[in-house]
Design a protein around this motif. Sequence first.
Motif, mmCIF file in Angstrom:
data_model
loop_
_atom_site.group_PDB
_atom_site.id
_atom_site.type_symbol
_atom_site.label_atom_id
_atom_site.label_comp_id
_atom_site.label_asym_id
_atom_site.label_seq_id
_atom_site.Cartn_x
_atom_site.Cartn_y
_atom_site.Cartn_z
ATOM 1 N N PHE A 154 0.715 -1.152 0.066
ATOM 2 C CA PHE A 154 0.195 -0.145 0.069
ATOM 3 C C PHE A 154 0.971 1.308 0.093
ATOM 4 C CE2 PHE A 154 -2.377 -3.355 2.154
ATOM 5 C CZ PHE A 154 -3.517 -3.458 1.695
ATOM 6 N N ARG A 201 0.285 5.261 0.780
ATOM 7 C CA ARG A 201 -0.612 6.575 1.330
ATOM 8 C C ARG A 201 0.316 7.923 1.085
ATOM 9 N NH1 ARG A 201 -5.292 7.546 5.608
ATOM 10 N NH2 ARG A 201 -5.313 9.625 5.407
ATOM 11 N N ARG A 211 -3.401 5.653 16.505
ATOM 12 C CA ARG A 211 -4.727 5.177 17.008
ATOM 13 C C ARG A 211 -4.780 3.785 17.244
ATOM 14 N NH1 ARG A 211 -6.731 8.899 12.758
ATOM 15 N NH2 ARG A 211 -7.536 10.765 13.835
ATOM 16 N N GLU A 232 -0.900 5.759 -17.067
ATOM 17 C CA GLU A 232 -1.995 6.641 -16.102
ATOM 18 C C GLU A 232 -1.284 7.630 -15.226
ATOM 19 O OE1 GLU A 232 -5.740 5.650 -13.359
ATOM 20 O OE2 GLU A 232 -4.091 4.189 -13.360
ATOM 21 N N PHE A 251 -1.820 10.800 -12.604
ATOM 22 C CA PHE A 251 -2.973 11.410 -11.683
ATOM 23 C C PHE A 251 -1.935 12.456 -10.611
ATOM 24 C CE2 PHE A 251 -1.822 9.056 -7.798
ATOM 25 C CZ PHE A 251 -1.224 7.802 -8.300
ATOM 26 N N ARG A 257 -2.364 13.221 -3.877
ATOM 27 C CA ARG A 257 -3.470 13.894 -3.074
ATOM 28 C C ARG A 257 -3.676 13.396 -1.617
ATOM 29 N NH1 ARG A 257 -10.039 14.025 -4.357
ATOM 30 N NH2 ARG A 257 -10.653 13.429 -2.049
ATOM 31 N N GLY A 310 -4.379 12.013 1.933
ATOM 32 C CA GLY A 310 -5.510 11.128 2.243
ATOM 33 C C GLY A 310 -5.838 10.048 1.394
ATOM 34 N N VAL A 311 -5.013 9.861 0.105
ATOM 35 C CA VAL A 311 -5.514 8.890 -0.722
ATOM 36 C C VAL A 311 -4.442 7.535 -0.472
ATOM 37 C CG1 VAL A 311 -5.301 8.032 -3.298
ATOM 38 C CG2 VAL A 311 -6.609 10.189 -2.395
ATOM 39 N N THR A 312 -4.956 6.343 -0.447
ATOM 40 C CA THR A 312 -4.048 5.165 -0.382
ATOM 41 C C THR A 312 -4.505 4.255 -1.817
ATOM 42 O OG1 THR A 312 -4.466 5.046 1.930
ATOM 43 C CG2 THR A 312 -3.577 3.104 0.963
ATOM 44 N N LEU A 313 -3.272 4.009 -2.369
ATOM 45 C CA LEU A 313 -3.187 2.880 -3.364
ATOM 46 C C LEU A 313 -2.885 1.663 -3.056
ATOM 47 C CD1 LEU A 313 -1.679 5.173 -6.042
ATOM 48 C CD2 LEU A 313 -3.737 5.195 -5.483
ATOM 49 N N ARG A 314 -3.231 0.391 -3.565
ATOM 50 C CA ARG A 314 -2.872 -0.788 -3.398
ATOM 51 C C ARG A 314 -1.869 -1.343 -4.872
ATOM 52 N NH1 ARG A 314 -5.739 -5.854 -0.626
ATOM 53 N NH2 ARG A 314 -3.917 -7.115 -0.932
ATOM 54 N N ARG A 333 -2.449 -4.916 -6.382
ATOM 55 C CA ARG A 333 -3.514 -5.478 -6.973
ATOM 56 C C ARG A 333 -3.807 -6.124 -8.376
ATOM 57 N NH1 ARG A 333 -8.343 -5.580 -4.285
ATOM 58 N NH2 ARG A 333 -8.019 -3.930 -2.999
ATOM 59 N N ARG A 353 -8.351 4.327 -9.677
ATOM 60 C CA ARG A 353 -8.819 3.366 -8.751
ATOM 61 C C ARG A 353 -7.998 3.299 -7.349
ATOM 62 N NH1 ARG A 353 -9.439 -3.115 -9.663
ATOM 63 N NH2 ARG A 353 -10.219 -3.612 -7.590
ATOM 64 N N VAL A 354 -8.674 3.489 -6.183
ATOM 65 C CA VAL A 354 -7.757 3.694 -4.782
ATOM 66 C C VAL A 354 -8.133 2.520 -3.718
ATOM 67 C CG1 VAL A 354 -7.947 6.011 -5.043
ATOM 68 C CG2 VAL A 354 -9.887 5.035 -4.102
ATOM 69 N N HIS A 355 -7.550 2.355 -3.172
ATOM 70 C CA HIS A 355 -7.769 1.355 -1.711
ATOM 71 C C HIS A 355 -8.515 2.185 -0.713
ATOM 72 C CE1 HIS A 355 -7.462 -1.615 1.262
ATOM 73 N NE2 HIS A 355 -7.071 -0.678 2.153
ATOM 74 N N ALA A 356 -8.021 3.462 -0.529
ATOM 75 C CA ALA A 356 -8.704 4.236 0.454
ATOM 76 C C ALA A 356 -8.798 5.546 -0.013
ATOM 77 C CB ALA A 356 -8.344 4.047 1.831
ATOM 78 N N ALA A 357 -9.644 6.609 0.527
ATOM 79 C CA ALA A 357 -9.563 8.020 0.271
ATOM 80 C C ALA A 357 -10.261 8.866 1.315
ATOM 81 C CB ALA A 357 -9.753 8.314 -1.111
ATOM 82 N N VAL A 358 -9.707 9.971 1.819
ATOM 83 C CA VAL A 358 -10.448 10.994 2.618
ATOM 84 C C VAL A 358 -11.258 11.627 1.489
ATOM 85 C CG1 VAL A 358 -10.477 12.949 4.257
ATOM 86 C CG2 VAL A 358 -8.689 10.742 4.514
#
Lengths: 295, 127
Positions: free
Chosen positions: A4, A6, A57, A280, A282, A285, A287-291, A294, B102-107
Motif C-alpha cells: 500500500f 498512502r 490510533r 496513467e 494523476f 493527493r 489522504g489517498v491510499t493506493l494498493r 492488486r 482506482r484507490v484502496h482508500a481515500a479521505v
Amino acid sequence: MGFFVRFWGVRGSIPTPGPRTRRYGGNTSCYELRSDTTVLIFDAGTGLRELGISLLRNPPRAGLELHLFLSHPHWDHIQGFPFFGPAYLPTTTIHVYGSEKNENYQLLSGQMSNAYFPVAFKDLSARIVPRAFKNDVVQAGDFVVRRFDQKHPGGSAGFRVEHEGRAVVYATDSELDQLLTDPEGPSRNPRTLRRLPAAVVAPMKNADLLIADAQYTDEEYPKRIGWGHARSNTVVDLAIQAGVRQLALTHHDPMHSDRDVDAMVLTASERARSIGAELEVFGAREGVTLRVDRE
Amino acid sequence: MSTRTPTIDEDDVPQTMMNRLPAGFKPRPRRAHQLEQTAGPGSPSRHELSADMLVIGRGSAADLRIESDDVSRTHAQLQRVDDEYTIEDLDSRNGVFLNGLRVHAAVLRDGDQLQLGDVVFTYTEGT
C-alpha cells in the motif's frame, strides 16, 4: 501480502493550508509505503504529523517499528519530525536511513536544537537508530530499498522500493530538465519526447508506480531554472522511457491551487496519450491510499 | 518600599473581545455530509451520512444497499474520523474509483466522484 502507498504530504517547499489547496492538500512531503508487517516512511515533511496521529490510533502491543528514509534535509522534508507523536513513545523504534556518513540524521536532529524547538532530540523517548545504505541497497523489513542520486541544490536521493515483484519509485526534488540529452530540445519543439540518459531512467524501469516531483509547467520553468525541480511534461517523458505503469505528479508548487494541479494532470495525461504511451497520470493527493499489488 | 498587596479594581480591567462574543455571533447550523447517487440502479437518490461507519454493497448486510451485479456484496466502507469520511475498498471485484483513479482508500472532499461498478456517487461535504 498487500503493498500500500498512502500520501500524507504532497506539497512542495512550504505548507500551504487553505481553501485553494484543500483537495490535494497543503502538507509538505510525507509518504507511507507499507506491507502487512512493515511500515516505511519517505520524508518527514509536515504530513508526518498526521501519519503519527494515525499510527497511534491502533499501535501494536509490541510498539511501533518504523523505517524513515529522507530524500534530503531541506525544511519541507524534515519539518514534521518534531511533531511526530510516535517519536515520543519509549516503545517506538525508528530506523533513519541516510548516506554512509548519515548527514541527514544529523540534520534531522539539528533542527531540534533549543533555539528552534523546545524539546531536544536527545529527550525523545523513542529508540532512534541511524542506518546506512551499503552499496545503495538496504533491506527494511520485507522491502528492498535502493537509493539513487538526483540533481538538486545540495543533492537529493530517490528511492526504488521493491516488494514481492512490485516496485514503487519515490523521486522528488529532482531537476530532470538539467539532465536532458538535448537540453535545447524542449524550446525547439516542446512536444518532442525529452530524452534522458539511461542512468537516469534505469531506477524507474518498469515501476508499477512512480511518485515524481513535477512542480512546474513548461511556461513556469524558465524563471525557475536551478531551483531543483522538474517540468511535469519532462516527468511524463521520463515515465514513458522507463515503461512506468502509473505516474503520480507531486511536490505541488505552493502557488498552485487545486484547479492548477487539475490542469497540470490533464496536460500531462494528454501528453502521454499523444505519445501513444499506456501511462496513467494523476495528481498525488493527501489522504489517498493506493494498493500497488492488486493489478 | 511598600509591602501592600496590589489590588485590581474590576472597573479598571480593560474590556477586550477575549471574554465577550462578538455581537451577532451564533454557531453555524450543521449540515450533514451527503452522497448523491447519479448513475446505476436506484439513481437518482440522495443519502445523508450520519453513521460513524457504513457499508455500501449488494448484500443484505449492507447499510447502503445497491441492487447491481457490478457491486460486490460488501463493496466499500465509509468511516467517519474527525468529522471526515474515508472510503475504503473491502476487496471488491470491481474496485473503488475516486475521480477516475482506482484507490484502496481515500479521505473524501467536496465534489468527489466515486464509482463502484456501474454506480456513481457525488460526495458533498457538510459543515
